[in-house]
Design a protein around this motif. Structure first.
Motif, mmCIF file in Angstrom:
data_model
loop_
_atom_site.group_PDB
_atom_site.id
_atom_site.type_symbol
_atom_site.label_atom_id
_atom_site.label_comp_id
_atom_site.label_asym_id
_atom_site.label_seq_id
_atom_site.Cartn_x
_atom_site.Cartn_y
_atom_site.Cartn_z
ATOM 1 N N PRO A 401 48.678 76.558 60.139
ATOM 2 C CA PRO A 401 47.343 77.156 60.127
ATOM 3 C C PRO A 401 46.666 77.067 58.761
ATOM 4 O O PRO A 401 45.440 76.937 58.681
ATOM 5 N N THR A 402 47.459 77.123 57.684
ATOM 6 C CA THR A 402 46.893 76.991 56.346
ATOM 7 C C THR A 402 46.153 75.672 56.204
ATOM 8 O O THR A 402 45.036 75.622 55.668
ATOM 9 N N ALA A 403 46.775 74.586 56.679
ATOM 10 C CA ALA A 403 46.135 73.273 56.595
ATOM 11 C C ALA A 403 44.890 73.218 57.476
ATOM 12 O O ALA A 403 43.862 72.633 57.097
ATOM 13 N N ILE A 404 44.962 73.835 58.643
ATOM 14 C CA ILE A 404 43.815 73.834 59.549
ATOM 15 C C ILE A 404 42.637 74.552 58.918
ATOM 16 O O ILE A 404 41.501 74.058 58.925
ATOM 17 N N ARG A 405 42.889 75.728 58.333
ATOM 18 C CA ARG A 405 41.805 76.476 57.693
ATOM 19 C C ARG A 405 41.235 75.718 56.496
ATOM 20 O O ARG A 405 40.030 75.755 56.239
ATOM 21 N N LEU A 406 42.111 75.036 55.762
ATOM 22 C CA LEU A 406 41.647 74.238 54.629
ATOM 23 C C LEU A 406 40.680 73.158 55.093
ATOM 24 O O LEU A 406 39.607 72.965 54.507
ATOM 25 N N LEU A 407 41.025 72.461 56.165
ATOM 26 C CA LEU A 407 40.192 71.364 56.642
ATOM 27 C C LEU A 407 38.941 71.860 57.372
ATOM 28 O O LEU A 407 37.911 71.183 57.382
#
Length: 678
Positions: A401-407
């Motif tokens: 989820p961290t990567a998803i929110r970043l993108l």
């Protein structure tokens, strides 16, 4: 806020085409298999075990255990009497019995676009056998621990499987950890040998890994522990090496100037100690590509993996051979609905349990083709991941989820530059995913056609949770008094019995194992996570109990508050921690990262308080909201909440922050805090 019942408009079904080929095509079939796994585990796991090779068969029950500290020592035993070798099962059998020798095992994608490598199952088996023979030539034998400190390269997989082939125990240390962290793990596991690389790029940042490894070994010597051999892989280009050389004093001359790497002969100016250091390439050049596997008992140690606990000494989680093999193979196949023509990509680092299980062991056990990625999701631009999806026709994609929110922060355009037509299933791991990130992932990345598998794992348990428990897993929810709650309820998530893939102990410290996981509620394994069960029987993991706040007697999930905050269009990411309060016990201290171009002001602050109050209730109204241009994260992308707690309380003694990707973030947050009326 996590609802008691999901509204109909928020229920998403997989396509009929996926159901036709799915291993578990309906909820009814899931329930039948689940009951069998609980009521008749011998038959359930016995059927799965038939797909693997056993040198000797087990005797007695498939699973034996004691979870109650009042009845003696805690233990978990699986398939006692059986012997096998995981490396043989996931490589030799794929090559020789299943005829998958020419199938691609890994598409390696380097940090720089265009830097790529393809490795077949036959090639991987040869590489593993050669390096297994190298390890044996250096005196490594069954039961010895080997520390591996490497970037995300194919040789990392080779090193771990070479250990497994000869019965050695690998201890992989994430390459983002500091020299002190590596030293601590080497000493705790009593490793006999270290495997590392000269360095690697993380985006545009060059990491001098060998220098860090040397510092760690020196720290070990100063503390009375000495490793006699360090094998170094030459990974960097000549230009990168010259950059390293420019940042330090000239190293001693090294005897490895004739190594063939990337088909060129290049010297390497990294630090070199001829009394300790050995060249990977020179060692494997003359090694045989045939190596008989060492047959290991079911409960022999397989690997040690250290948790990066927020406080105290990291725990060396110990997993054993047979249970881990069967469980990772089964979870990979069923959770991701693996099909033979899939190209699978897990973006985790192998230095974490997700990478161990769903880059190496699970996919290889199923003869899968995987992407192994060295780089960052935003380098050289924020479209990198979707470019890779199209390049390799990835069908199953698994990220955090961290990567998803970043993108998400960069909008739809970078995603929609690429077709992503190959995608069939998406997955998330690492932390609870907030609804906004889930919807963006589903609608933008998956174009509303890819189901999302949201998994809950622990380094200790290897347990996936797709809102209902996986096979063999019996969850329960307890209150503070240890009473088991029925129906809709909130409390501590515990497990009532083990399954094959659970940890067996904390390496070298059985007492710590029992204290952490079993003493709070005798008879149960305590996960340390909070959980909610809704009216329909779905389990919602609400986050670590450490991230559950007791505000005026009400137990609040920080994940719920964070989800409410990021529902506001101005907020990209949020992190919530507790701050001591003289009346309420704890107060909510919220850090928010805003969308580009949005200014943090009193009006926005009031809107955010109102939003949380309306979504959750007045009791959850934030006491403090701080502007956070960025959050302190490890190199693997996890938010360091213990650092945020220190900032919230204005405590400057942060402890070890060597795993932070950018330590300057901390000072900025302290600066912003000082500008608040706290």
């Amino acid at each position: 806020m996590i609802p008691d019942k999901v509204p109909k408009e928020d229920v998403f079904h997989g396509s009929e085409d996926l159901k036709k080929t799915a291993h578990i095509p309906s909820f009814e079939i899931y329930k039948e298999l689940y009951l069998k796994s609980i009521e008749n585990p011998d038959e359930f796991w016995g059927d799965i075990a038939k797909d693997f090779f056993w040198k000797t068969n087990h005797t007695g029950p498939f699973l034996d255990y004691n979870f109650d500290v009042t009845k003696g020592e805690i233990f978990i035993k699986f398939m006692e009497g059986a012997s096998t070798n995981i490396c043989y099962n996931i490589l030799d059998r794929n090559v020789h019995e299943r005829k998958l020798g020419e199938k691609v095992a890994f598409y390696w994608e380097g940090n720089e676009p265009g830097d790529a490598l393809t490795v077949t199952y036959r090639e991987l088996l040869q590489k593993v056998c050669r390096f297994a023979n190298v390890l044996k030539s250096q005196g490594v034998k069954k039961g010895d621990a080997v520390s591996i400190y490497m970037p995300m390269v194919v040789e990392l997989v080779v090193a771990m499987l070479a250990c497994v082939r000869i019965g050695a125990v690998h201890s992989i240390v994430f390459a983002g950890f500091s020299a002190e962290s590596l030293c601590e793990r080497i000493m705790d596991s009593q490793c006999s040998l270290l495997i590392t690389a000269d360095g690697f790029y993380r985006g545009d940042k060059l990491i001098n890994l060998k220098l860090l490894a040397d510092e760690a070994l020196q720290k070990c010597r100063e503390k009375g522990f000495s490793i006699q051999r360090c094998i170094m892989l030459k990974h960097l280009s000549k230009e990168a090496e010259e950059t390293l050389l420019g940042s330090q004093s000239p190293p001693a001359k090294r005897p490895c100037s004739d190594l063939q790497v990337n088909h060129e002969l290049k010297p390497s100016p990294v630090p070199w100690n001829p009394e300790v250091d050995l060249c990977w390439h020179a060692l494997v050049r003359g090694a045989s590509d045939e190596c008989e596997p060492e047959w290991c008992a079911s409960e022999d140690p397989l690997f040690i993996l250290y948790t990066s606990g927020s406080t105290g000494k990291p725990k060396g989680v110990l997993h054993t051979v047979s249970g881990y093999m069967l469980y990772t193979a089964t979870t990979f196949k069923l959770v991701f609905d693996y099909q033979p023509d899939d190209v699978y990509w897990c973006t985790a680092d192998i230095g974490w349990i997700t990478g161990h299980s769903y880059i190496t062991y699970g996919p290889l056990a199923n003869g899968a083709t995987s992407v192994l990625f060295e780089g960052l999701p935003t380098y050289p631009d924020v479209s990198r991941m979707w470019e890779i999806v199209d390049k390799y026709h990835v069908s199953k994609f698994y990220t955090a989820p961290t990567a998803i929110r970043l993108l998400m922060k960069y909008g739809r355009e970078p995603v929609q530059k690429y077709k992503r037509e190959s995608l069939k299933l998406l997955g998330t791991v690492g932390e609870p995913i907030n609804p906004e990130a889930w919807h963006w992932y589903y609608s933008v990345v998956g174009e509303k056609r890819c189901p999302i598998v949201d998994t809950f794992w622990q380094t200790e348990t290897k347990n996936p949770n797709k809102t209902f428990p996986f096979f063999g897993v019996v969850p329960a929810i307890l209150n503070e008094s240890g009473e088991e709650l029925e129906g809709p309820s909130d409390g501590y998530l515990v497990f009532k019995q083990p399954w094959p893939g659970m940890m067996r102990t904390v390496y070298g410290n059985q007492q710590r194992f029992e204290t952490i996981y079993f003493k709070k509620f005798p008879g149960y394994y305590v996960t340390g996570d909070g959980c909610r069960r809704d009216k329909d029987g779905y389990y919602w993991i609400t986050g670590r109990i450490d991230d559950m706040l007791n505000v005026s007697g009400h137990l609040l999930s920080t994940a719920e508050v964070e989800s409410a905050l990021v529902e506001h269009q101005a907020v990209v990411e949020a992190a919530v921690v507790g701050r001591p309060h003289p009346v309420k016990g704890e107060s909510l201290y919220c850090f928010v990262t805003l969308t580009d171009g949005v200014t943090f002001n009193r009006t926005l602050e009031a809107e955010l308080r109102k939003q949380v109050r309306e979504k959750i209730g007045a009791i959850a109204t934030p006491d403090f909201i701080q502007n956070a241009p960025a959050l302190p994260k490890t190199r693997s992308g996890k938010i360091m909440r213990r650092v945020l707690r220190k900032i919230a309380c204005d405590e400057r003694d942060l402890g070890d922050i060597s795993t932070l990707a950018d330590s300057s973030v901390v000072e900025q947050l302290f600066h912003n805090r000082c500008r608040m009326a706290v």
